[in-house]
Design an enzyme around this catalytic site. Structure first.
Site, PDB file in Angstrom:
ATOM      1  N   TYR A 101       0.949  -1.155   0.015  1.00  0.00           N
ATOM      2  CA  TYR A 101      -0.032   0.191   0.093  1.00  0.00           C
ATOM      3  C   TYR A 101       0.728   1.192  -0.091  1.00  0.00           C
ATOM      4  CZ  TYR A 101      -4.173  -2.533   0.025  1.00  0.00           C
ATOM      5  OH  TYR A 101      -5.345  -3.215  -0.296  1.00  0.00           O
ATOM      6  N   ARG A 128       1.932   1.863  -3.408  1.00  0.00           N
ATOM      7  CA  ARG A 128       0.836   2.512  -4.366  1.00  0.00           C
ATOM      8  C   ARG A 128       0.493   3.806  -3.935  1.00  0.00           C
ATOM      9  NH1 ARG A 128      -3.804  -1.723  -3.710  1.00  0.00           N
ATOM     10  NH2 ARG A 128      -4.775   0.010  -4.671  1.00  0.00           N
ATOM     11  N   HIS A 168     -15.052   1.023  -2.282  1.00  0.00           N
ATOM     12  CA  HIS A 168     -13.712   0.099  -1.764  1.00  0.00           C
ATOM     13  C   HIS A 168     -13.040   0.743  -0.851  1.00  0.00           C
ATOM     14  CE1 HIS A 168     -14.366  -2.971  -5.248  1.00  0.00           C
ATOM     15  NE2 HIS A 168     -15.379  -3.092  -4.124  1.00  0.00           N
ATOM     16  N   CYS A 209      -3.778   1.972  21.605  1.00  0.00           N
ATOM     17  CA  CYS A 209      -3.942   0.746  22.227  1.00  0.00           C
ATOM     18  C   CYS A 209      -2.650  -0.296  21.426  1.00  0.00           C
ATOM     19  CB  CYS A 209      -5.193   0.113  21.810  1.00  0.00           C
ATOM     20  SG  CYS A 209      -5.348  -0.489  20.191  1.00  0.00           S
ATOM     21  N   GLY A 227     -13.743   1.769 -17.355  1.00  0.00           N
ATOM     22  CA  GLY A 227     -12.355   1.251 -16.966  1.00  0.00           C
ATOM     23  C   GLY A 227     -12.589   0.444 -15.871  1.00  0.00           C
ATOM     24  N   SER A 266     -13.263  -3.979 -15.157  1.00  0.00           N
ATOM     25  CA  SER A 266     -13.402  -5.258 -15.678  1.00  0.00           C
ATOM     26  C   SER A 266     -14.538  -6.074 -15.417  1.00  0.00           C
ATOM     27  CB  SER A 266     -12.148  -6.138 -15.273  1.00  0.00           C
ATOM     28  OG  SER A 266     -12.193  -6.283 -13.964  1.00  0.00           O
ATOM     29  N   GLU A 307     -11.385  -2.797 -23.892  1.00  0.00           N
ATOM     30  CA  GLU A 307     -11.479  -4.151 -24.546  1.00  0.00           C
ATOM     31  C   GLU A 307     -12.995  -4.451 -24.096  1.00  0.00           C
ATOM     32  OE1 GLU A 307      -8.189  -6.201 -22.953  1.00  0.00           O
ATOM     33  OE2 GLU A 307      -9.316  -6.618 -20.952  1.00  0.00           O
TER      34      GLU A 307
HETATM   35  C1  BV8 Z   1     -18.093  -9.271  -0.238  1.00  0.00           C
HETATM   36  C2  BV8 Z   1      -9.273  -3.197  -2.550  1.00  0.00           C
HETATM   37  C3  BV8 Z   1     -19.475 -10.076   1.039  1.00  0.00           C
HETATM   38  C4  BV8 Z   1      -7.787  -3.391  -2.655  1.00  0.00           C
HETATM   39  C5  BV8 Z   1     -10.723  -4.589  -3.849  1.00  0.00           C
HETATM   40  C6  BV8 Z   1     -17.137 -15.812  -6.446  1.00  0.00           C
HETATM   41  C7  BV8 Z   1     -17.994 -15.410  -7.299  1.00  0.00           C
HETATM   42  C8  BV8 Z   1     -18.704 -14.076  -6.997  1.00  0.00           C
HETATM   43  C9  BV8 Z   1     -18.147 -13.455  -6.188  1.00  0.00           C
HETATM   44  C10 BV8 Z   1     -17.135 -13.599  -5.263  1.00  0.00           C
HETATM   45  C11 BV8 Z   1     -16.680 -15.238  -5.505  1.00  0.00           C
HETATM   46  N1  BV8 Z   1     -15.701 -15.267  -4.573  1.00  0.00           N
HETATM   47  C12 BV8 Z   1     -15.566 -14.211  -3.694  1.00  0.00           C
HETATM   48  C13 BV8 Z   1     -16.397 -13.324  -4.192  1.00  0.00           C
HETATM   49  C14 BV8 Z   1     -16.668 -11.893  -3.564  1.00  0.00           C
HETATM   50  C15 BV8 Z   1     -15.438 -11.100  -4.017  1.00  0.00           C
HETATM   51  C16 BV8 Z   1     -15.337 -11.035  -5.418  1.00  0.00           C
HETATM   52  O1  BV8 Z   1     -16.181 -10.241  -6.296  1.00  0.00           O
HETATM   53  N2  BV8 Z   1     -14.521 -11.700  -5.933  1.00  0.00           N
HETATM   54  C17 BV8 Z   1     -14.185 -11.807  -7.480  1.00  0.00           C
HETATM   55  C18 BV8 Z   1     -12.883 -11.275  -7.578  1.00  0.00           C
HETATM   56  C19 BV8 Z   1     -14.473 -13.329  -7.986  1.00  0.00           C
HETATM   57  N3  BV8 Z   1     -16.104  -9.712  -3.403  1.00  0.00           N
HETATM   58  C20 BV8 Z   1     -15.565  -9.515  -2.205  1.00  0.00           C
HETATM   59  O2  BV8 Z   1     -15.096 -10.319  -1.447  1.00  0.00           O
HETATM   60  C21 BV8 Z   1     -16.544  -8.239  -1.700  1.00  0.00           C
HETATM   61  N4  BV8 Z   1     -16.996  -8.466  -0.534  1.00  0.00           N
HETATM   62  O3  BV8 Z   1     -18.498  -9.887  -1.166  1.00  0.00           O
HETATM   63  O4  BV8 Z   1     -18.590  -9.092   1.018  1.00  0.00           O
HETATM   64  C22 BV8 Z   1     -19.122 -11.095   2.031  1.00  0.00           C
HETATM   65  C23 BV8 Z   1     -18.548 -10.739   3.464  1.00  0.00           C
HETATM   66  C24 BV8 Z   1     -18.111 -11.753   4.128  1.00  0.00           C
HETATM   67  C25 BV8 Z   1     -17.786 -13.027   3.609  1.00  0.00           C
HETATM   68  C26 BV8 Z   1     -18.219 -13.256   2.364  1.00  0.00           C
HETATM   69  C27 BV8 Z   1     -18.827 -12.190   1.500  1.00  0.00           C
HETATM   70  C28 BV8 Z   1     -15.291  -7.083  -1.554  1.00  0.00           C
HETATM   71  C29 BV8 Z   1     -14.579  -6.873  -2.707  1.00  0.00           C
HETATM   72  C30 BV8 Z   1     -13.736  -5.610  -2.489  1.00  0.00           C
HETATM   73  C31 BV8 Z   1     -12.509  -5.943  -3.216  1.00  0.00           C
HETATM   74  N5  BV8 Z   1     -11.418  -4.900  -2.955  1.00  0.00           N
HETATM   75  N6  BV8 Z   1      -9.813  -3.696  -3.813  1.00  0.00           N
HETATM   76  C32 BV8 Z   1      -7.115  -2.491  -3.096  1.00  0.00           C
HETATM   77  O5  BV8 Z   1      -7.511  -1.420  -3.933  1.00  0.00           O
HETATM   78  O6  BV8 Z   1      -5.966  -2.591  -2.784  1.00  0.00           O
HETATM   79  S1  BV8 Z   1     -10.942  -5.119  -5.463  1.00  0.00           S
HETATM   80  C33 BV8 Z   1      -9.905  -4.554  -6.809  1.00  0.00           C
HETATM   81  O7  BV8 Z   1     -10.843  -4.836  -7.986  1.00  0.00           O
HETATM   82  C34 BV8 Z   1      -9.807  -3.070  -7.004  1.00  0.00           C
HETATM   83  O8  BV8 Z   1      -9.589  -2.478  -6.090  1.00  0.00           O
HETATM   84  C35 BV8 Z   1     -10.917  -2.571  -7.669  1.00  0.00           C
HETATM   85  O9  BV8 Z   1     -11.736  -1.926  -6.947  1.00  0.00           O
HETATM   86  C36 BV8 Z   1     -11.810  -3.802  -7.983  1.00  0.00           C
HETATM   87  C37 BV8 Z   1     -12.340  -3.761  -9.547  1.00  0.00           C
HETATM   88  O10 BV8 Z   1     -11.339  -3.924 -10.211  1.00  0.00           O
HETATM   89  P1  BV8 Z   1     -11.428  -2.765 -11.696  1.00  0.00           P
HETATM   90  O11 BV8 Z   1     -11.469  -1.474 -10.925  1.00  0.00           O
HETATM   91  O12 BV8 Z   1     -12.457  -3.315 -12.418  1.00  0.00           O
HETATM   92  O13 BV8 Z   1      -9.998  -3.054 -12.236  1.00  0.00           O
HETATM   93  P2  BV8 Z   1      -9.248  -3.947 -13.135  1.00  0.00           P
HETATM   94  O14 BV8 Z   1      -7.808  -3.825 -13.128  1.00  0.00           O
HETATM   95  O15 BV8 Z   1     -10.029  -5.371 -12.981  1.00  0.00           O
HETATM   96  O16 BV8 Z   1      -9.850  -3.577 -14.941  1.00  0.00           O
HETATM   97  C38 BV8 Z   1      -9.358  -2.580 -15.270  1.00  0.00           C
HETATM   98  C39 BV8 Z   1     -10.230  -2.407 -16.592  1.00  0.00           C
HETATM   99  O17 BV8 Z   1      -9.917  -1.147 -17.060  1.00  0.00           O
HETATM  100  C40 BV8 Z   1      -9.816  -3.616 -17.586  1.00  0.00           C
HETATM  101  O18 BV8 Z   1     -10.975  -3.933 -18.091  1.00  0.00           O
HETATM  102  C41 BV8 Z   1      -9.056  -2.787 -18.542  1.00  0.00           C
HETATM  103  O19 BV8 Z   1      -9.403  -3.167 -19.921  1.00  0.00           O
HETATM  104  C42 BV8 Z   1      -9.502  -1.295 -18.431  1.00  0.00           C
HETATM  105  N7  BV8 Z   1      -8.750  -0.222 -18.877  1.00  0.00           N
HETATM  106  C43 BV8 Z   1      -7.382   0.049 -18.970  1.00  0.00           C
HETATM  107  N8  BV8 Z   1      -6.800   1.046 -19.212  1.00  0.00           N
HETATM  108  C44 BV8 Z   1      -8.208   1.644 -19.850  1.00  0.00           C
HETATM  109  C45 BV8 Z   1      -8.953   0.898 -19.514  1.00  0.00           C
HETATM  110  N9  BV8 Z   1     -10.282   1.315 -19.937  1.00  0.00           N
HETATM  111  C46 BV8 Z   1     -10.365   2.529 -20.418  1.00  0.00           C
HETATM  112  N10 BV8 Z   1      -9.376   3.602 -20.713  1.00  0.00           N
HETATM  113  C47 BV8 Z   1      -8.143   3.105 -20.334  1.00  0.00           C
HETATM  114  N11 BV8 Z   1      -7.081   3.700 -20.517  1.00  0.00           N
HETATM  115 ZN    ZN Z   2      -5.984   1.126  18.588  1.00  0.00          ZN
END
Ligand code: BV8
Ligand code: ZN
Length: 250
Positions: free
Chosen positions: A67, A70, A119, A151, A188, A190, A216
């Protein structure tokens, strides 16, 4: 300038409530790496492996260091033409809402006023034991994980990790905005991380016109009314120009 499809232009002309749902791709042109997709540098390093509470407990310094790395990049970056175009839309539509999965604060820095962060925000931290917030940048200036002054607990970034709940208020306000919008832009992202990815689906189900802007096609593309392939920093300024023209402000 790009010519847009007629049905899209018609919707833009009448729209009052506009939502931009954004992901890492909108900040790519500010020099911040995406997680997935062709240019995602975390392809080797799965975000699911570092962005979770167990990983933090097991090796807090490693997760903290990731972090900090980043944060340094985000500190040096600035909003790009895509963020600025979205902020510019505020002068042209009755309501413009930004729902972002990003933690980088660039929408606010660009001037967007209504921003829901699904997030969390990398500029904030809190103690995992007593929840004391630590938001000053000086506090997060070490590569070793800091300890709470009250703490002694570990301090973590105020970011939603995998398996954690999203901030309730921001999520429900995002749902409300999605339900009442006339047009939703998904920019932007996925569209694979849930429940955030439900936001554009909800808008579409309740009748909004759904536009996708991405380098894409994604899982969302088959559901979108209009898919614009290209860089957000080039497409959104073009959309802004089109709206200005439509509203006689060009
Ligand atoms: C929850 C913080 C309830 C970190 C992030 C199976 C099926 C379905 C769901 C799940 C599953 N297994 C687990 C889950 C749930 C899980 C989930 O969704 N997993 C997925 C991956 C399968 N979700 C969770 O856990 C969520 N909480 O469900 O709570 C719960 C509670 C208790 C117990 C159980 C359940 C919490 C999810 C939070 C994740 N946190 N980030 C950090 O930032 O350090 S995730 C991470 O992905 C990122 O932070 C971001 O926020 C998020 C999404 O990513 P994108 O923003 O879409 O980025 P990505 O890189 O993927 O894509 C970029 C895109 O941009 C591409 O398409 C590219 O082509 C395009 N691009 C690139 N350049 C350009 C462009 N487009 C235009 N112009 C450009 N120039
Ligand atoms: Zn504390």
């Amino acid at each position: 300038m790009e010519t847009f499809r007629r049905d899209f232009v018609e919707v833009l002309k009448e729209a009052e409530n506009v939502v931009f749902f954004t992901g890492a791709g909108i900040s790519a042109e500010s020099g911040i790496s995406t997680f997935r997709g062709t240019d995602g540098i975390w392809n080797k390093l799965k975000p699911e492996e570092l962005a979770n509470f167990d990983a933090f407990l097991k090796n807090p310094d490693r997760v903290w260091e990731w972090y900090q790395y980043r944060r340094h990049i985000i500190d040096r970056s600035k909003p790009n033409p895509a963020h600025l175009a979205i902020a510019g839309m505020q002068e042209l539509f009755r309501n413009v809402t930004v729902v972002t999965q990003n933690v980088d604060n660039l929408h606010r820095r660009a001037g967007s006023r209504t921003v829901y962060e699904l997030h969390g925000n990398i500029e904030r931290n809190y103690c995992i034991e007593c929840r004391t917030p630590y938001n000053s940048p000086e506090f997060a200036s070490d590569d070793k994980v800091p300890r709470c002054e009250n703490c002694g607990g570990l301090v973590r970034p105020d970011i939603v990790w995998f398996g954690e709940m999203l901030p309730e208020e921001d999520f429900s306000l995002s749902e409300e905005a999605a339900e009442k919008c006339d047009i939703m832009f998904s920019v932007g992202t996925s569209s694979v991380v849930y429940p955030a990815a439900r936001i554009p689906l909800l808008a579409k189900r309740l009748g909004a016109y759904l536009v996708e802007v991405n380098l894409e096609e994604t899982e969302l593309s088959p559901l979108a009314d209009y898919v614009l392939i290209g860089k957000a920093g080039e497409i959104l300024p073009g959309v802004l120009e089109e709206v200005k023209k439509l509203k006689g402000k060009g």
